[in-house]
Each structure stands twice: as structure tokens, then as C-alpha cells.
Design a protein around this motif. Sequence first.
Motif, PDB file in Angstrom:
ATOM      1  N   ASP A 455      61.340  72.658  43.735  1.00  0.00           N
ATOM      2  CA  ASP A 455      60.790  71.435  43.122  1.00  0.00           C
ATOM      3  C   ASP A 455      62.160  71.753  41.937  1.00  0.00           C
ATOM      4  OD1 ASP A 455      58.849  70.154  45.030  1.00  0.00           O
ATOM      5  OD2 ASP A 455      57.819  70.927  43.383  1.00  0.00           O
ATOM      6  N   ASP A 638      52.554  62.555  47.585  1.00  0.00           N
ATOM      7  CA  ASP A 638      51.569  64.081  47.444  1.00  0.00           C
ATOM      8  C   ASP A 638      52.952  65.130  46.902  1.00  0.00           C
ATOM      9  OD1 ASP A 638      49.836  63.476  49.653  1.00  0.00           O
ATOM     10  OD2 ASP A 638      51.409  62.723  50.817  1.00  0.00           O
ATOM     11  N   GLN A 639      54.002  64.410  46.296  1.00  0.00           N
ATOM     12  CA  GLN A 639      54.848  64.630  45.328  1.00  0.00           C
ATOM     13  C   GLN A 639      54.692  65.153  44.327  1.00  0.00           C
ATOM     14  OE1 GLN A 639      58.475  63.927  47.883  1.00  0.00           O
ATOM     15  NE2 GLN A 639      58.116  62.947  46.231  1.00  0.00           N
ATOM     16  N   PRO A 640      55.294  65.734  43.388  1.00  0.00           N
ATOM     17  CA  PRO A 640      54.593  66.269  41.869  1.00  0.00           C
ATOM     18  C   PRO A 640      55.518  65.587  41.046  1.00  0.00           C
ATOM     19  CG  PRO A 640      56.246  68.464  42.788  1.00  0.00           C
ATOM     20  CD  PRO A 640      55.684  67.093  43.640  1.00  0.00           C
ATOM     21  N   TYR A 641      54.573  64.802  39.989  1.00  0.00           N
ATOM     22  CA  TYR A 641      55.182  63.678  38.992  1.00  0.00           C
ATOM     23  C   TYR A 641      56.809  63.561  38.778  1.00  0.00           C
ATOM     24  CZ  TYR A 641      55.238  60.540  34.885  1.00  0.00           C
ATOM     25  OH  TYR A 641      55.209  59.829  33.869  1.00  0.00           O
ATOM     26  N   ASN A 644      59.056  62.862  41.460  1.00  0.00           N
ATOM     27  CA  ASN A 644      58.466  61.375  42.152  1.00  0.00           C
ATOM     28  C   ASN A 644      59.691  60.695  40.480  1.00  0.00           C
ATOM     29  OD1 ASN A 644      57.110  61.378  44.024  1.00  0.00           O
ATOM     30  ND2 ASN A 644      55.049  61.419  42.421  1.00  0.00           N
ATOM     31  N   HIS A 724      42.855  64.948  42.718  1.00  0.00           N
ATOM     32  CA  HIS A 724      43.094  64.633  43.332  1.00  0.00           C
ATOM     33  C   HIS A 724      44.561  63.631  42.488  1.00  0.00           C
ATOM     34  CE1 HIS A 724      40.994  64.156  47.281  1.00  0.00           C
ATOM     35  NE2 HIS A 724      40.405  63.462  45.523  1.00  0.00           N
ATOM     36  N   THR A 726      48.449  64.964  42.040  1.00  0.00           N
ATOM     37  CA  THR A 726      48.946  64.683  42.579  1.00  0.00           C
ATOM     38  C   THR A 726      49.136  62.897  42.786  1.00  0.00           C
ATOM     39  OG1 THR A 726      49.536  66.943  43.561  1.00  0.00           O
ATOM     40  CG2 THR A 726      51.133  64.466  44.100  1.00  0.00           C
ATOM     41  N   LEU A 727      48.187  63.100  43.569  1.00  0.00           N
ATOM     42  CA  LEU A 727      47.812  61.254  44.504  1.00  0.00           C
ATOM     43  C   LEU A 727      48.109  60.437  43.151  1.00  0.00           C
ATOM     44  CD1 LEU A 727      47.523  59.822  47.040  1.00  0.00           C
ATOM     45  CD2 LEU A 727      45.036  60.122  46.545  1.00  0.00           C
ATOM     46  N   GLU A 729      49.452  60.520  39.871  1.00  0.00           N
ATOM     47  CA  GLU A 729      50.347  59.986  39.611  1.00  0.00           C
ATOM     48  C   GLU A 729      51.485  59.221  40.500  1.00  0.00           C
ATOM     49  OE1 GLU A 729      50.133  63.823  36.056  1.00  0.00           O
ATOM     50  OE2 GLU A 729      50.853  64.022  38.529  1.00  0.00           O
ATOM     51  N   GLY A 730      51.426  59.666  41.948  1.00  0.00           N
ATOM     52  CA  GLY A 730      51.626  59.392  42.516  1.00  0.00           C
ATOM     53  C   GLY A 730      51.728  57.401  42.765  1.00  0.00           C
TER      54      GLY A 730
END
Length: 755
Positions: A455, A638-641, A644, A724, A726-727, A729-730
Amino acid sequence: MFSKLTSILQHAVEALAPSLPLQEDFVYHWKAITHYYIETSDDKAPVTDTNIPSHLEQMLDILVQEEDERESGETGPCMEYLLHHKILETLYTLGKADCPPGMKQQVLVFYTKLLGRIRQPLLPHINVHRPVQKLIRLCGEVLATPTENEEIQFLCIVCAKLKQDPYLVNFFLESKPKVPALQGPSDLPAEDSPRNKKPLTADSEHVGGTEQIEENRLSSSRDDLPSCVCPGEVTAPAGASGKHPNQDYNLVNSLLNLTKSPDGRIAVKACEGLMLLVSLPESAAAKCLTQNTCLCELLTDRLTSLYNALAQSVDPLDIETVEAINWGLDSYSHKEDASAFPGKRALISFLSWFDYCDQLIKEAHKTSAAVMARSIREQFFIRIMEPQLMQTSEIGILTSTALLHRIVRQVSSEALLQEIVYFILGVDREAESLADVNKHPLRHRLIEHCDHISDEISIMTLRLFEHLLQKPCEHVLSNLVLRNLEERSYTEYKPMSQDDKDVVENGQIAGAVDLEEDPLFSDLSLDNILPSPEWLTASPPATPEYHKVDGKTEVHKIVNSFLCLVPDEAKSSYQVEGTGYDTYLRDAHRQFRDYCAVCMHWDWPNSPKALEKCNLTAAFFEGHFLKVLFDRMGRILDQPYDVNLQVTSVLSKLALFPHPHIHEYLLDPYVNLAPSCRSLFSVIVRVVGDLMVRIQRIPDFTSKLLLVRKRLLGLEPDGPIIDHMTLLEGVIVLEEFCKELAAIAFVKYHASTMP
């Protein structure tokens, strides 16, 4: 002791003696110097033990006084005597021999003060610029000499004079003599040939031999200037041909030698002198500068050595946040630095020298600027940096990418920026295909790094591209995006049906919410969407005219499309004060105005290319760059904040550009996409579809989402880990990104309707 006593007595006698006419006084001091060499047998005594420094100072004062007493531009008898009797030639000979010891230093001081204190132009005279030219050759021959300070002061005053009258630089472009294969004593230049060296006599003021009378005239017209003034050589007038394949630029060569001085002050002064010389507008000098000197080698060699001295691993944050670098102020004390880190001294040295290269190219004549920038690209970026960027070590990739990112941020010269862009992206401007994405290996590798398993590497590379996009270089947009959108083959041309016409006429799409009636979007009314009328006073220039029947309805349709993408159960901003859609409007307006200013001279069209002229049958490929960004966007849940945030930041920067094809492809939800094509809007639609399914599996989704948002805003302290995360934050990033796109679309549409 005896010499000093003699000097004191002489000053006393001169003070009490009646004043002589200036010319007689001037001649007296000059003859006192020449008689010293006749009467003195001890040539080992230092010059400071003689009266020579005092006589030279008196001569200089007389020349200044004479000029002050006369009208501007008029040459007095003392100056005529100095010129006619070639006193500067004689002093050069004495300085070169350094007889008595320290004489070279005194000669350098005299030359420097003469050029600096006398206002009338002296350099055009052959009996001035010729000895000045010879003295220049003596400077920088040996580093760390006692005369180094005087040498750099002399060279800098010459550079300053050339800056005032740039055409004079033609005197300092010396033709290289044709040297025979075998050179005997008889082939030596007259001034250095042993058989031509004679002992000084009482008439030594005539040292240098007789010259043609016409050589002594004051050359005040540029057309009369020779391109070089070496003794005994026939030269063409300046600018006669513009081609000088065999020339020396000794002024530059001497400064280049002094840039290597162990004394930092001397080196900086030499760099300042070079900065003055490269900025001269004379094309012959600019060509000679890059073809017949080692300036390019100096720049690239030092960049290379300083880069190689960097630590193998440096924290990217340290590289990014190290204080602003100014090449002339490269003074760093590790003991005084509270934020010191290992390798900071080496990093500052490298960035300082890069800043110098950048400023040098920025100030330089266009001809020499292009050559220097290309040399840095070929000898430093390709040979040194590219292998570091292409390596497989994650630490090495991260450090080298962070350095390249800092370089891209720092560069300001147009020529060097263009070469850096070519280094990163290549020169291609034709549409990409899946088969040739690896045509430029570095470009391919860096774009792949945007989707790296690490990342940190992904974020750093995305930031690199984000700053590239903000640079005033049209090739960046063309290479990364525009060349693939030129034919608009992402669209499928369909004649408008009767139903579509009815929809347009009604100003409402099926199932859409009227923004003026929905309390959630009541702030979108065109009457109150802007906080005050002043907000419109600095609107960007008009942007492309897009398909719109009624501007008010059209902009509402587009804004509504983005704002309604995220379902209500996945929204949380309306529950937190100060996070509404309108908060993005001011930023979007300011950024769009800045982007329009940058793109003003890029000759972009005002409207999309007519579909009748487009090759819609060609297979569409969005390009490697957009492909990776869209792939990343598709995995936003599904990605880190931090990843994104960076992906959406790059996409929003792209969306701000006022090109009709970029606007259509990234911001038009109603474009008819060809089969198997995707746009930014369609990618987000797929993400939302996935989100709707996944929401059902998370208990207390809305409350958890609000808690995460408050934690991200600092409104709630960190607590237990939420499932959840990550979700959640996404989803928050997705909602904010849709609001940002809506704001950009509104601002761009508003600008297109301004008169």
C-alpha cells in the motif's frame, strides 16, 4: 621593516608635496611600479612589503576622480594613458609570473576594482578585454590557492558587466588555435615564447609590443565587435555565421573549476556567476556554453555523486517534509536541527544541487536550456534513477519513488519538466492498445505500482502521478488519458427515440428526484446554492458546451445522478454538521479556475469531436493509467482508507480538466457506452450494486457507519475495533467522492453558461 618604514615616509612626503595634475600623478605612480623591477634584485620579498599595492590603489583613485570630474562617457588623459600604454597587459604579465610573491592577488584586486568602479564601458576596448581574457585563464587553475577569493570576485564582476551589456560576451568566445601534431618552441604563443621574454626596462610601460593603431580605438558599436580577440588570429565579426565549432569559453571554464572549491562560499559565488552567463541572450554564447564547455557534465556528475551518497533507505515522509531547499543556502547543522534524521545532510545536498540545476535551466537561453535538460535526463535520470525505480526491492522502490515524487514537486523550469515527463511517460501520443502497454517500460512499471501489493508503494506512486497531472505540461494529459479518448470510441451512437425526447422535454429522468422539492437537497437550488454573489465574481473561463436543452435541468440531472448513487441507508454525512455537498463547491471552483489557467494555452477544443468524424468502430481501450485507476476504484470497499483517498484524489484531479472528452467520459452519467466499455460512473454503479448486497449482512450498519465517520473526523475518540472497518471507511470515501464529482460537474457546467 625597512620597506614598511619607506612606505610610511613616502606617504608623508606625498601628503605634504604640492598636488600634481592628475595625469602626471598617475604616470608617477605607474613609473614607481616599473622602476621597482629595475632597481630591486630581491624578487622573493612579498609584494605586501613593497609600495606596489599603494601605488596601484593611488592609480585607481586617480582614474575614479578623473571620471567624476568629466562629463559622462568622456575618456580622460589618465584613462587614455592606461589604454595606450597597455598597462593592463603589463600587470597581467606580472600577475602571471607572481613577481614579487603575491602580485597575482594585487593584479586581480586592481582589475576587479577598475571594472567595478569605473562607470564608462571599458571591456569593448581591445587593451582591456584582451588582458581581462588572459587573466580569466589564470583563474581556477589550482583550487584552494591564496588568491581564490580574489579570483572569484574578479570573475563575478566580469559576469556582471556581461549581464549589463550581453553583446560583450562575444569578446570571450575564443577561437581554438589549430595546434600542429608536433609543436616546437617556435610554435609557442608570442607572449609565452622564451625568446620573446625580455627583462623590464625603464620603458616597460610598452610591454606587449606594438599593435596596429586601429586596434586601440574604443569599440562602441555591436556591429564592430569581433567574435573572438585572440592575439595574432584573424576572426569573423560576431554573428557573421552563427556557427563556432572551435571555440573556448574560458570564463565558463574558470567558473566551473571554482565550483569544485572546498570553500563553500567560493563554490556558491561560482554558481552565481554561471547563472548570470547562461541567461545571456546571445545565441552564439549559448551554443558555445553547451558544446565547448563541461557545464552539462558538471551538472550531471554532481547530481549522480550526490544521489549515490544518499542513504539506501529513507523514510518517504522525511523526503516529502524536509524543508524547502534553496541551492544558495545549503547550510545545515545537524546539532541545531531538532527534526534531524539519518541521511538528512546528504538529502539536503542532493535537493539543493537539483534546485540549482532547475534554476539554471529556468534562467538559461532556450538553446542551452534544452541541451542541459536533455543531458540531465540522459545522464542522470535514465542512467542512474531508472534502474532504482525498476528494481524489485520494496524498500528501494519506495525510496526512489519518493525521491522522484519530490523532484517532480520541486521542478519549475519548463525545459527540465518536459524532459522529466518524457523520462517517466515516454513521448508517445498515439492511442494505446493492450498489446503495447509495455512500450515504455518505466511508464508501465510506475502505473503498475499504483496497484502494488504494498500500500505504501501504491500511495506514493499515485501521489507522483497526482503531482504530474498538476504540472503545466500538456503531454502528461495527452499521454495518460487524452490520446485514448480522442476518437470517442467509448460511445455508441444511437439516434434519439421519441421516449428520450419526451424525457428531455420534461426535464426529468425516470425515477429521478426533483432536487428543489427534496428537503435533503434543498441547498441545490440555483437561487441559494452559492453562499453569496461574490462567489461568482472570479468564475473560470467558459468551458466546452455540452449537450443541454435547458441548462438548469441538465445540471440538476447530472448532480442528482452522482448524489443519488449512494443509497440513503449508506449515507452518513447528513447526520454530521458541515459535511454537506456544498462544502465541495468552493474548493471545486478554486481548483477548476486554477486548472483553466494552466490549460489556457493548450489549444484544446471547446466541444467534443463530432461523432460523424470519429472512428467509432475502433476497439476502445481506456489506457493503462485509467484501467488501473478504475480497477482500484472498483475495489474501494475492500481497500485501506488511505489508498482510497489517494485513488479518488487522482480521479477528481482528472475530472477537473476542462477538456470536453475528459468531461464526457468521467462526468457524464448519460453517455451511451459502447459494449464492453466502462466509464467512471459505470464503475461506481457496480460498486454500489455490490454495496447493497453486503449491507444486508452487517447488523447495525447505519450506527456503525456514523461512528466510523465521527472517528475519522475526530469527533469521537478511538474505541474498540469495529467489525467491517475497511468496508465502512470505503463507503464513507465513496459518498464523499460522489459529492465531490457532483460539485465539479456543477462548477464546470456553471462556467460553461457564463457569458
